[in-house]
Scaffold this active site. Structure first.
Site, PDB file in Angstrom:
ATOM      1  N   ASP A  11       0.885  -1.164   0.000  1.00 11.71           N
ATOM      2  CA  ASP A  11       0.000   0.000   0.000  1.00 11.71           C
ATOM      3  C   ASP A  11       0.926   1.217   0.000  1.00 11.71           C
ATOM      4  O   ASP A  11       1.544   1.546   0.998  1.00 11.71           O
ATOM      5  CB  ASP A  11      -0.875  -0.035   1.260  1.00 11.71           C
ATOM      6  CG  ASP A  11      -1.700   1.239   1.444  1.00 11.71           C
ATOM      7  OD1 ASP A  11      -1.629   2.128   0.579  1.00 11.71           O
ATOM      8  OD2 ASP A  11      -2.415   1.321   2.462  1.00 11.71           O
TER       9      ASP A  11
ATOM     10  N   LYS B 161       2.817  11.649  -3.435  1.00 10.26           N
ATOM     11  CA  LYS B 161       1.906  10.786  -4.199  1.00 10.26           C
ATOM     12  C   LYS B 161       0.862  11.612  -4.949  1.00 10.26           C
ATOM     13  O   LYS B 161       0.390  11.225  -6.003  1.00 10.26           O
ATOM     14  CB  LYS B 161       1.237   9.804  -3.240  1.00 10.26           C
ATOM     15  CG  LYS B 161       0.244   8.867  -3.907  1.00 10.26           C
ATOM     16  CD  LYS B 161      -0.259   7.843  -2.930  1.00 10.26           C
ATOM     17  CE  LYS B 161      -1.538   7.196  -3.386  1.00 10.26           C
ATOM     18  NZ  LYS B 161      -2.032   6.219  -2.423  1.00 10.26           N
TER      19      LYS B 161
ATOM     20  N   GLU C  81      -7.247   0.606  -4.449  1.00  5.29           N
ATOM     21  CA  GLU C  81      -7.241   0.453  -2.992  1.00  5.29           C
ATOM     22  C   GLU C  81      -8.548  -0.149  -2.437  1.00  5.29           C
ATOM     23  O   GLU C  81      -8.495  -1.060  -1.622  1.00  5.29           O
ATOM     24  CB  GLU C  81      -6.925   1.795  -2.326  1.00  5.29           C
ATOM     25  CG  GLU C  81      -5.452   2.169  -2.504  1.00  5.29           C
ATOM     26  CD  GLU C  81      -5.150   3.630  -2.231  1.00  5.29           C
ATOM     27  OE1 GLU C  81      -6.036   4.348  -1.742  1.00  5.29           O
ATOM     28  OE2 GLU C  81      -4.018   4.068  -2.531  1.00  5.29           O
TER      29      GLU C  81
ATOM     30  N   ASP D 148     -13.003   5.214   1.812  1.00  7.42           N
ATOM     31  CA  ASP D 148     -11.560   5.260   2.075  1.00  7.42           C
ATOM     32  C   ASP D 148     -11.088   6.711   2.193  1.00  7.42           C
ATOM     33  O   ASP D 148     -10.926   7.404   1.194  1.00  7.42           O
ATOM     34  CB  ASP D 148     -10.838   4.541   0.924  1.00  7.42           C
ATOM     35  CG  ASP D 148      -9.321   4.529   1.108  1.00  7.42           C
ATOM     36  OD1 ASP D 148      -8.816   5.163   2.052  1.00  7.42           O
ATOM     37  OD2 ASP D 148      -8.637   3.887   0.293  1.00  7.42           O
TER      38      ASP D 148
END
Ligand code: AMP
Length: 566
Positions: free
Chosen positions: A6, A68, A145, A168
């Site tokens: 992850d 990211k 994800e 999420d």
């Protein structure tokens, strides 16, 4: 060995599969989460994780975080005298996770399944894959994800048709996904999200309220001060209990300052953020064509869902208690590890076919007739709608628009706007058609989007049978194999700080940071214990070092506490 990774905005982690199920791989410090922070010192020594986090306070100009968010973009990050792209910085994080996994597992790790937000477009997915390759990993699959989280919750083991909503909320991104399981097929029905919404925004609320209370102008703070204050706000956010206050404390220019936000105040200040959360939830439900009451399970993923305020909000929004049986920080990595094991066809796993969706609409530019025969260009005609299950292929018929038109240009676009110019251009396919009247020539355009997010566009002239095709590989940041190997070599000169020295280094960097925060007697004490620890390190006696490290850590804990007391 294949591992699941992850690669998070704030933290990254790895997991592997065992007969008893997936397990998290602790890093070199014995911790489960590795902060996604990279720092490089004057000697080209690379620090990743907590040591880089400590360096952030003292050397912000040599440190990068939250990269990211810029994955796949042309943004450059300058660390000291060098510059890197987001994918290169990510490759350092991945390199360290790989190294730590190899030591922990006692065998080489060559392959990985890496997760990305469901909302990442093709360019960002490819950049993530390249980051893996730059780290020396064969990237078996890029997995969304929420899909990984759903697998971790064992949702694929449910017997009947079930619909899940995966909520999420991480450090910097928010994703909602609606998944459906039927006949052993896990289908992602819809994804929606916001790439600029996450825990950081809640941290900002606490920080801003602190700055406001004390009349501090953020723009007048140095980068170092800003990152220190942000750290303190982050601490305040994570240490708040179910009903308690957010208490932020900081030593600022010699003063001990504190701010308190009550639950009610916090809810008021974050109202807008919660409104923003509602939008993708609504969109995903409407794209999937389901109502809230059709959802069987709600799964919370991402560090920010640990916030009591977020849990209360989700409970209220959906009218039920969400499933939190798996640690929301770890679900994605665990799911990615299971997916890796599925790829290796480990016998203990039930075969599940996973499908994915195209996260954006793909189409072309057309002219439409307005007022009689007048033509207006710049209109977008969707061919593959967002959330189409992939692999997918769809054909639409188009016609020439003017008499004696012999050229047709198919502008390949990605996006959701009605107007072509507002969408992202992926390329142009040109073809020559036989002369004729307007509307006489028919062209069939086929868009085919595969699981690797490759788009193939084919145009067929019906009258002649001639076809032209174009493969869209998202050239924007694509490197050739040679360029990639060259860059890999360049990056390999940058060595990650040796793992056996990491625990000592983290403490020394923490000492360095505290030195800047303390004054007077406390500072002198800090200097003394640091010198003593350095002397013992110089003697290189492992047993003695182990013991001294504990003492030094205790001393630092004490000094840090002392900063707040009195
Ligand atoms: P992720 O991107 O999933 O790693 O989530 C990271 C985010 O979760 C960061 O913004 C953290 O501040 C936040 N977070 C982690 N633990 C907690 C906690 N106990 N309470 C509130 N926020 C948390």
């Amino acid at each position: 060995m294949i591992i699941g990774i992850d690669l998070g905005t704030t933290n990254s982690l790895a997991a592997y599969y065992t007969e008893e199920g997936p397990k998290i791989i602790p890093n070199r410090l014995g911790e489960r989460l590795t902060p996604s922070i990279v720092s490089i010192d004057e000697n080209d020594q690379v620090y990743v994780g907590r040591s880089a986090g400590e360096r952030m306070a003292v050397h912000p100009d040599q440190t990068a975080s939250l990269f990211k968010r810029s994955m796949g973009s042309r943004k450059e990050f300058t660390l000291g005298k060098r510059t890197f792209s987001a994918e290169e910085l990510s490759s350092f994080v991945l390199r360290q996770l790989k190294e730590d996994a190899e030591i922990y597992l006692g065998e080489p790790v060559t392959e990985a399944v890496i997760s990305v937000p469901a909302y990442f477009n093709d360019i960002k997915r490819k950049a993530t894959k390249r980051a893996g390759e730059l780290a020396g990993l064969k990237v078996e699959r890029i997995i969304s994800e929420p899909t990984a989280a759903a697998i971790a919750y064992g949702l694929f083991q449910k017997q009947e048709d079930t619909r899940f909503l995966v909520f999420d909320l991480g450090g910097g991104t928010f994703d909602v996904s609606i998944l459906e399981l039927y006949d052993d097929i896990m289908e992602v029905r819809a994804v929606a999200g916001d790439n600029y919404l996450g825990g950081e925004d809640f941290t900002n609320v606490i920080l801003d309220s602190f700055l406001e209370k004390h009349g501090i102008d953020k723009n007048e703070c140095s980068q170092k001060e800003r990152s220190y204050l942000r750290n303190q706000a982050e601490k305040a956010k994570c240490s708040a209990g179910a009903d308690s206050f957010f208490r932020m404390q900081a030593v600022f220019r010699g003063d001990r300052l504190e701010s308190l936000i009550s639950r009610k105040d916090f809810e008021k200040k974050t109202g807008q953020l919660f409104d923003r959360i509602k939008q993708p939830v609504r969109r995903s439900l409407s794209d999937a064509g389901v109502r809230i009451r059709d959802i069987d399970e709600i799964v919370l993923v991402g560090g920010t869902t640990k916030m009591p305020a977020v849990r209360r909000f989700v409970g209220k929004l959906f009218g039920r208690v969400p499933d939190t049986s798996v640690n929301p920080d770890e679900a994605v990595a665990l799911g990615a590890a299971i997916q890796g094991a599925m790829k290796e066809r480990k016998s203990s796993i039930r075969e599940v076919i996973l499908t994915d969706v195209c996260p954006f609409t793909l189409g072309t530019e057309v002219s439409v007739k307005i007022e009689g025969d007048r033509l207006e260009g710049n209109h977008f005609c969707p061919i593959l709608e967002r959330n189409t299950v992939i692999p997918a292929s769809r054909t639409e018929r188009f016609y020439t628009v003017s008499d004696h038109q012999t050229r047709v240009e198919i502008h390949i676009l990605q996006g959701e706007s009605r107007f072509a110019s507002n969408n992202v251009s992926l390329g142009v396919l040109s073809l020559t058609v036989p002369d004729g009247k307007a509307g006489e020539q028919e062209i069939d355009i086929t868009y085919t989007y595969d699981v690797n997010a490759l788009l193939e566009v084919e145009a067929k002239i019906r009258s002649t049978g001639e076809t032209v095709t174009k493969l869209i590989k998202n050239q924007e940041n694509d490197m050739t194999l040679e360029q990639m190997q060259k860059r890999m070599q360049e990056l390999s000169y940058l060595k990650i700080h040796p793992r056996e020295k990491e625990a000592n280094k983290v403490l020394l960097l923490r000492g360095e940071r505290l030195y800047e925060e303390t004054t007077g007697e406390l500072r002198e004490q800090l200097e003394a214990v640091t010198r003593q620890f350095e002397r013992i390190l110089d003697r290189q006696d492992p047993d003695r070092i182990e013991e001294a490290r504990k003492d030094y850590e205790e001393a630092l804990d004490w000094i840090e506490e002392e900063l707040w007391l009195e």
